[in-house]
Design a protein around this motif. Structure first.
Motif, PDB file in Angstrom:
ATOM      1  N   TRP A   5       0.958  -1.099  -0.015  1.00 27.91           N
ATOM      2  CA  TRP A   5       0.002  -0.007  -0.087  1.00 27.91           C
ATOM      3  C   TRP A   5       0.886   1.190  -0.082  1.00 27.91           C
ATOM      4  O   TRP A   5       2.058   1.111   0.294  1.00 27.91           O
ATOM      5  N   SER A   6       0.295   2.462  -0.340  1.00 28.12           N
ATOM      6  CA  SER A   6       0.957   3.533  -0.173  1.00 28.12           C
ATOM      7  C   SER A   6       0.912   4.195   1.021  1.00 28.12           C
ATOM      8  O   SER A   6      -0.064   4.229   1.788  1.00 28.12           O
ATOM      9  N   TRP A  40       1.997   8.289   2.782  1.00 27.39           N
ATOM     10  CA  TRP A  40       2.154   9.569   2.225  1.00 27.39           C
ATOM     11  C   TRP A  40       3.225  10.556   3.025  1.00 27.39           C
ATOM     12  O   TRP A  40       2.986  10.341   4.306  1.00 27.39           O
ATOM     13  N   PRO A  90       9.067  15.163  -5.697  1.00 28.02           N
ATOM     14  CA  PRO A  90       8.091  14.144  -6.224  1.00 28.02           C
ATOM     15  C   PRO A  90       8.199  12.798  -5.866  1.00 28.02           C
ATOM     16  O   PRO A  90       7.367  12.351  -5.381  1.00 28.02           O
ATOM     17  N   GLU A  91       9.592  12.267  -5.705  1.00 29.45           N
ATOM     18  CA  GLU A  91       9.749  10.993  -5.305  1.00 29.45           C
ATOM     19  C   GLU A  91       9.787  10.501  -3.863  1.00 29.45           C
ATOM     20  O   GLU A  91       9.607   9.715  -3.370  1.00 29.45           O
ATOM     21  N   VAL A 117       7.029  11.992  -2.033  1.00 30.00           N
ATOM     22  CA  VAL A 117       5.506  11.887  -1.666  1.00 30.00           C
ATOM     23  C   VAL A 117       4.886  10.616  -1.266  1.00 30.00           C
ATOM     24  O   VAL A 117       4.201  10.339  -0.238  1.00 30.00           O
ATOM     25  N   GLU A 118       5.320   9.705  -2.156  1.00 26.96           N
ATOM     26  CA  GLU A 118       4.692   8.545  -2.039  1.00 26.96           C
ATOM     27  C   GLU A 118       5.703   7.417  -1.316  1.00 26.96           C
ATOM     28  O   GLU A 118       6.811   7.335  -1.757  1.00 26.96           O
ATOM     29  N   ARG A 122       6.182   3.188   0.345  1.00 30.85           N
ATOM     30  CA  ARG A 122       5.473   2.058   0.266  1.00 30.85           C
ATOM     31  C   ARG A 122       5.551   1.320   1.524  1.00 30.85           C
ATOM     32  O   ARG A 122       6.572   1.313   2.291  1.00 30.85           O
ATOM     33  N   SER A 128      -5.082   3.697   1.842  1.00 30.60           N
ATOM     34  CA  SER A 128      -5.525   5.124   1.603  1.00 30.60           C
ATOM     35  C   SER A 128      -5.286   5.766   0.373  1.00 30.60           C
ATOM     36  O   SER A 128      -4.400   5.567  -0.485  1.00 30.60           O
ATOM     37  N   ALA A 129      -6.137   6.767   0.108  1.00 40.76           N
ATOM     38  CA  ALA A 129      -6.108   7.561  -1.012  1.00 40.76           C
ATOM     39  C   ALA A 129      -5.064   8.572  -0.922  1.00 40.76           C
ATOM     40  O   ALA A 129      -4.825   9.051   0.130  1.00 40.76           O
ATOM     41  N   ALA A 130      -4.656   8.851  -2.061  1.00 41.94           N
ATOM     42  CA  ALA A 130      -3.440  10.110  -2.344  1.00 41.94           C
ATOM     43  C   ALA A 130      -3.916  11.290  -1.488  1.00 41.94           C
ATOM     44  O   ALA A 130      -5.083  11.632  -1.774  1.00 41.94           O
TER      45      ALA A 130
END
Lengths: 232, 489
Positions: free
Chosen positions: B361-362, B364, B370-371, B373-374, B376, B385-387
């Motif tokens: 799953w991600s 946050w 950029p790299e 932000v997410e 694992r 969870s949603a972004a």
């Protein structure tokens, strides 16, 4: 497709085009590193809070890169994503088969690069049967256009088109446009459209719209695609 | 416990364990050589090091100590059924009716000391009718002291009042009153003393503690329950090669015992004992606690293919290493399965076959890079969870790591007009940007350069995310380089 007793088959553009949910849908990328295919799939899936299973093999990851979730959010896609990274396409197929039985998912999306030997007609047929049993839509995104047989209920070829004019800045890209080519479908006519997806549109129904391709009012323009469809 | 010595110090070198205090490390515990040199607990390590240059300092592992004590509490049940932990360094054993099994009380105490010594631990033991009295005698009395109901008053009398585990303020107060031993405290008339200590908490009041030590008031032992092992065994009459047919009975057996206590398994361990006295293990984990035999059995699919059975095996054990409570809940009225449970089961199956780090799953992180932000997290541990909502245009795919491209651009800080990537030439028709993302000084290395991101559309409609690393003459390297980082839908 409508059957008419006096005229035989009548080809029509469907008013409201949706992918052949629920079953296996093949989405072929026109060019390398073209992310339009994902955009089309996600725009078509809409919003939901049930997770998506996303599985990629090594070649697809190397060729086209990884999924970037903040970018999905920009497309108004809120589903949490269960990311599965495998190395061999065989494992992609296994994962998709396994996930297809799970009714709690909003979709299963697999990415395979090229035309590996394991991804043959039988394998896709298995996926179709699984998907039809559970009702979970499966999408197989295939880059490096393989042009091989597939039992998918609908096969699309997707490419990016120059975006629409950006009203705020004529120098900048605007709303994304894609060239959709439905070259094989069960129970539906083939066709070719220009799709545009505006995630900022106020109404959900306005976001994803299809217009017939201006130069493809007849089907000659995609005659080659039709050829592939009839072969398979 | 210091887990690894860099070198084993000799006996005359003082060894201390340190822990972080308010003003730097302080002595938490020390060896006898350290005590002989006059080092005290709570001294600052830097001070002690200045006085004793040969001091050997190790960092105290308090969690490890606590875990060891928990183990010892259960291990000590070899002598008696009721054992409990006392503080950070003591054990209570209620050996009532158990000492004759070890040949009497004296022999039992000697056995205890020996067995602790075999594990490298030094133990002081004492026996008394109440736990508190035994505790006081073990810490302050003579070695191997055994006190009975008749002579407990005389045995405790010479001990200092500190042995009652009172606070240091109370200790000082009693010393000022001239009450230095337990005997002196016990000899004072109670009524007057009790009035004086009426506002002291019950577990700190020396008179009440004394009553508990003498056995005048109850002081029961609160022993933690035994650790239950959920384990199923299959002993076979003859050695066999394929474990699969026997697995179903094992899983059923395990699930039945779990169902009795309303628990489900999170970690499973299958051990196969070969007849040449070797064993093979298969370990599995689940995302949600489960006791569904069909599901658990399915997790073993394909896991047993790589096991080398040798000449066969005759014993199989299946153990639940980690269990969690699972309540019986009614699923939906319409007979459909709970989607959440379905996903958890899917995660188990995928993880069992593909590996823990492949199914994620991600998570946050609030960052502009950029790299970052997410992140694992293995799906067995994380939750979906949603972004988070972003107000910047971000690509839908990224390359990891970014690939270098050769770009023709308006020097010094113009947008790219033409670039070559993977051997293909692209001409930019439209672009948006730059979006400047500066390095995070609190996290990045000092030489990291800033990035100027451009969203570039090429003639056939593909939209790329390019960045230029650095600007000319920023003092952080040569000419700026360009990288392909992602693709827009």
């Amino acid at each position: 497709m409508v059957s008419d007793s006096s005229y035989g088959q009548v080809l029509q553009f469907p008013q409201q085009v949706t992918f052949g949910r629920p079953a296996l849908t093949d989405v072929l990328c026109n060019a390398a590193a073209d992310a339009g295919a994902i955009g089309v799939v996600l725009a078509e899936l809409g919003q939901s809070d049930q997770p998506i299973v996303w599985v990629q093999d090594y070649a697809a990851r190397r060729e086209a890169g990884q999924l970037y979730a903040p970018g999905l959010r920009a497309l108004r896609s809120t589903q949490p994503i269960l990311r599965v990274t495998v190395s061999h396409p065989r494992d992609v197929l296994w994962t998709m088969e396994e996930a297809a039985t799970c009714a709690g998912l909003s979709a299963v999306i697999g990415e395979v690069h090229g035309a590996p030997a394991v991804l043959d007609f039988t394998a896709t047929k298995r996926l179709v049967m699984r998907a039809e049993a559970s009702g979970v839509p499966l999408y197989l995104i295939r880059s490096g256009d393989p042009g091989v047989l597939s039992a998918a209920r609908a096969r699309w070829r997707v490419g990016s088109l120059p975006s629409r004019l950006n009203p705020n800045d004529p120098q900048a890209p605007g709303v994304a446009q894609w060239d959709l080519d439905l070259f094989r479908a069960r129970g539906r006519a083939q066709g070719r459209w220009v799709a545009q997806y505006d995630p900022t549109a106020a109404h959900t129904t306005n976001r994803f719209s299809l217009v017939p391709r201006s130069d493809a009012g007849s089907l000659e323009a995609c005659g080659q695609s039709v050829q592939i469809g009839t072969e398979s | 416990m210091a887990s690894q010595y860099r070198s084993v110090p000799s006996h005359d070198v003082p060894v201390v364990l340190s822990r972080n205090g308010t003003h730097g490390p302080v002595v938490y515990s020390l060896s006898t050589a350290g005590k002989d040199r006059g080092i005290n607990r709570g001294d600052r390590v830097v001070d002690v090091q200045a006085i004793h240059p040969d001091l050997h300092v190790e960092i105290a592992d308090l969690d490890g100590d606590q875990a060891l004590m928990q183990h010892l509490v259960h291990w000590a049940r070899r002598w008696c059924p009721w054992t409990a932990q006392d503080g950070t360094d003591g054990l209570y054993l209620d050996v009532t009716g158990a000492s004759h099994l070890f040949g009497g009380e004296v022999r039992m105490l000697r056995d205890m000391v020996q067995r602790f010594a075999m594990q490298g631990l030094f133990a002081r033991v004492a026996m008394a009718p109440t736990p508190l009295a035994a505790n006081m005698l073990a810490r302050f009395g003579a070695p191997y002291q055994i006190s009975t109901q008749q002579n407990i008053t005389t045995d405790l009398a010479p001990l200092p009042v500190t042995a009652l585990r009172i606070t240091s303020d109370m200790d000082r107060l009693l010393h000022r009153l001239g009450l230095k031993t337990i005997g002196a405290l016990a000899a004072i008339p109670r009524a007057a003393m009790m009035q004086r200590f009426s506002n002291v908490a019950v577990d700190r009041n020396p008179l009440i503690l004394l009553d508990r030590a003498m056995g005048h008031s109850p002081d029961p032992l609160n022993a933690p329950p035994d650790n239950v092992r959920f384990i199923a065994r299959a002993r076979l009459a003859e050695p066999v090669i394929d474990p699969m047919p026997h697995l179903k009975a094992l899983v059923d057996d395990l699930c039945r015992s779990l169902a009795d206590v309303e628990k489900g398994v999170r970690q499973l361990l299958l051990t196969i004992y070969r007849i040449d006295s070797e064993c093979r293990t298969v370990q599995l984990a689940t995302a949600n606690a489960s006791r569904d035999p069909a599901h658990l059995l399915r997790l073993f699919d394909g896991k047993l293919d790589n096991i080398d059975p040798g000449f066969g095996f005759d014993l199989l054990t299946l153990e639940a290493l980690r269990v969690e409570p699972v309540l019986r809940i009614q699923e939906n009225l319409d007979g459909k399965r709970d989607p959440q449970k379905d996903v958890a089961g899917l995660v188990d199956r995928l993880t069992a076959r593909l590996g823990r780090d492949k199914v994620t799953w991600s998570t946050w992180c609030e960052s502009h890079v950029p790299e970052r932000v997410e992140g694992r997290v293995p799906a067995l541990q994380g939750a979906p969870s949603a972004a988070p909502e972003l107000f910047r245009d971000r690509p839908i795919r990224v390359l990891d790591p970014p690939e270098e491209v050769r770009v023709i651009y308006a020097v010094p800080e113009g947008p790219p007009s033409q670039f070559r990537w993977r051997g293909m030439l692209f001409k930019s028709t439209r672009h948006a940007g730059p979006e400047r993302i500066a390095p995070e000084w609190w996290r990045d290395k000092p030489g990291t350069r800033l990035r100027d991101y451009y969203k570039v559309e090429v003639h056939d409609g593909r939209r790329f995310w390019l960045y230029r690393e650095g600007v000319i003459n920023d003092g952080r390297g040569a000419e700026p380089r360009w990288f392909m980082h992602g693709f827009f839908a």
